[in-house]
Motif scaffolding. Structure first.
Motif, PDB file in Angstrom:
ATOM      1  N   VAL A 159       7.965   4.010   8.806  1.00  0.00           N
ATOM      2  CA  VAL A 159       7.722   3.852   7.371  1.00  0.00           C
ATOM      3  C   VAL A 159       6.238   3.593   7.122  1.00  0.00           C
ATOM      4  N   ASP A 160       5.640   2.744   7.958  1.00  0.00           N
ATOM      5  CA  ASP A 160       4.199   2.460   7.861  1.00  0.00           C
ATOM      6  C   ASP A 160       3.380   3.748   7.997  1.00  0.00           C
ATOM      7  N   GLN A 161       3.738   4.579   8.961  1.00  0.00           N
ATOM      8  CA  GLN A 161       3.016   5.835   9.177  1.00  0.00           C
ATOM      9  C   GLN A 161       3.164   6.764   7.975  1.00  0.00           C
ATOM     10  N   GLU A 162       4.389   6.856   7.447  1.00  0.00           N
ATOM     11  CA  GLU A 162       4.617   7.707   6.278  1.00  0.00           C
ATOM     12  C   GLU A 162       3.786   7.217   5.093  1.00  0.00           C
ATOM     13  N   TYR A 163       3.773   5.911   4.897  1.00  0.00           N
ATOM     14  CA  TYR A 163       3.028   5.360   3.762  1.00  0.00           C
ATOM     15  C   TYR A 163       1.539   5.657   3.870  1.00  0.00           C
ATOM     16  N   ARG A 164       0.952   5.351   5.021  1.00  0.00           N
ATOM     17  CA  ARG A 164      -0.494   5.516   5.161  1.00  0.00           C
ATOM     18  C   ARG A 164      -0.907   6.986   5.089  1.00  0.00           C
ATOM     19  N   ALA A 165      -0.087   7.875   5.655  1.00  0.00           N
ATOM     20  CA  ALA A 165      -0.408   9.306   5.612  1.00  0.00           C
ATOM     21  C   ALA A 165      -0.357   9.831   4.179  1.00  0.00           C
ATOM     22  N   LYS A 166       0.672   9.453   3.444  1.00  0.00           N
ATOM     23  CA  LYS A 166       0.803   9.940   2.073  1.00  0.00           C
ATOM     24  C   LYS A 166      -0.221   9.298   1.149  1.00  0.00           C
ATOM     25  N   ALA A 167      -0.535   8.016   1.412  1.00  0.00           N
ATOM     26  CA  ALA A 167      -1.544   7.346   0.591  1.00  0.00           C
ATOM     27  C   ALA A 167      -2.901   8.010   0.783  1.00  0.00           C
ATOM     28  N   GLU A 168      -3.247   8.313   2.028  1.00  0.00           N
ATOM     29  CA  GLU A 168      -4.536   8.938   2.330  1.00  0.00           C
ATOM     30  C   GLU A 168      -4.621  10.342   1.738  1.00  0.00           C
ATOM     31  N   ALA A 169      -3.466  11.031   1.694  1.00  0.00           N
ATOM     32  CA  ALA A 169      -3.448  12.395   1.160  1.00  0.00           C
ATOM     33  C   ALA A 169      -3.324  12.424  -0.365  1.00  0.00           C
ATOM     34  N   GLY A 170      -3.211  11.248  -0.979  1.00  0.00           N
ATOM     35  CA  GLY A 170      -3.085  11.186  -2.432  1.00  0.00           C
ATOM     36  C   GLY A 170      -1.755  11.675  -2.954  1.00  0.00           C
ATOM     37  N   LYS A 171      -0.692  11.519  -2.152  1.00  0.00           N
ATOM     38  CA  LYS A 171       0.622  12.032  -2.524  1.00  0.00           C
ATOM     39  C   LYS A 171       1.559  10.973  -3.102  1.00  0.00           C
ATOM     40  N   LEU A 172       1.055   9.763  -3.324  1.00  0.00           N
ATOM     41  CA  LEU A 172       1.910   8.682  -3.810  1.00  0.00           C
ATOM     42  C   LEU A 172       1.536   8.284  -5.236  1.00  0.00           C
ATOM     43  N   ARG A 173       2.545   7.827  -5.974  1.00  0.00           N
ATOM     44  CA  ARG A 173       2.288   7.231  -7.276  1.00  0.00           C
ATOM     45  C   ARG A 173       1.452   5.971  -7.069  1.00  0.00           C
TER      46      ARG A 173
END
Length: 269
Positions: free
Chosen positions: A171-185
């Motif tokens: 979950v940590d990996q998914e969060y950081r990857a998506k946050a860095e890619a600008g894919k999260l609200r």
């Protein structure tokens, strides 16, 4: 109040791209409560067992209802709004003043009374400056009294089940990857955000029966140490268990130096 809070949570979860089933669960619970012949606050005096008997109310939502009825607030809803203020919550505990509440939050990265209780028994709380044996005992007793009312009618053990470390790290990996890619609200936290901008990425995700919410740590300590893009707070729950939380960090020393680790569970990695 309870029905409106559940509906607001459902709307925020939907807006923040959470699982539609999770949002729907809150909406169904709100509709059920609004159509009851008896006030939900009166039913809640019977504890979790009484709430469990109501359709569409599982342990997770039941715990939320008990928190709302007993305190007038719901930490999960505050978090979804970006306005969680754990220090105010901690100050309701005898033996914890403003200064100590701040130290607890900054040193432990815990945001709820349940998470504070875990820290009180696993050795972390006693390491916070200002926590001696007598104060620790006072805090433990106060937490037991307050939280036992929320858990009335259901057996509860301090060592409640937790997601596996590998799952938390995923979950940590998914969060950081998506946050860095600008894919999260992104939400607008109240703390350290004088302009009110929406800048804090938030992830809602699922693994099996577990629901997760992940955010970067927005504490003064994380800002002071330059770790706001490293420390990740993960909140977890299931339909059968109230919410818990953990912190994932990059180790700076020891055998796991440079690796991601779940604080307090390093020996499981």
């Amino acid at each position: 109040m309870v029905g409106l809070a559940l509906r607001e949570a459902a709307a925020l979860l939907k807006a923040q791209d959470a699982s539609p089933f999770r949002s729907l669960a809150y909406s169904r619970a709100a509709a059920t409560i609004e159509n009851l012949d008896e006030d939900i606050a009166a039913i809640a005096t019977g504890g979790m067992e009484a709430l469990d008997a109501i359709p569409n109310i599982g342990t997770g939502i039941g715990a939320a209802i008990l928190e709302l009825v007993s305190t007038g607030r719901w930490s999960q809803l505050d978090r979804l709004r970006g306005g969680l203020e754990p220090e105010a919550t901690f100050r309701t505990i005898p033996g914890i003043g403003p200064k100590l509440a701040h130290l607890i939050h900054e040193h432990l990265n815990v945001d709820t009374l349940e998470a504070l209780e875990s820290a009180a028994y696993d050795g972390r709380l006693e390491k916070v400056p200002g926590i001696g044996a007598r104060r620790l005992s006072i805090i433990r007793n106060a937490l037991t009294e307050i939280l036992s009312r929320r858990r009335a009618g259901r057996r509860y053990h301090q060592d409640q089940s937790m997601p596996p470390v590998d799952m938390l790290l995923d979950v940590d990996q998914e969060y950081r990857a998506k946050a860095e890619a600008g894919k999260l609200r992104q939400i607008a936290p109240r703390r350290f955000n004088p302009t009110g901008a929406s800048w804090l990425p938030i992830l809602h995700t699922e693994r099996g029966l577990w629901h997760f919410t992940a955010l970067y740590s927005n504490t003064a300590r994380a800002h002071d140490l330059g770790r706001t893009n490293d420390w990740v707070i993960i909140f977890f729950s299931s339909d059968h268990q109230p919410e818990g939380q953990c912190t994932v960090v990059t180790e700076t020393s020891g055998r796991n130096k440079g690796k991601r680790a779940v604080r307090g569970r390093e020996n499981e990695q």
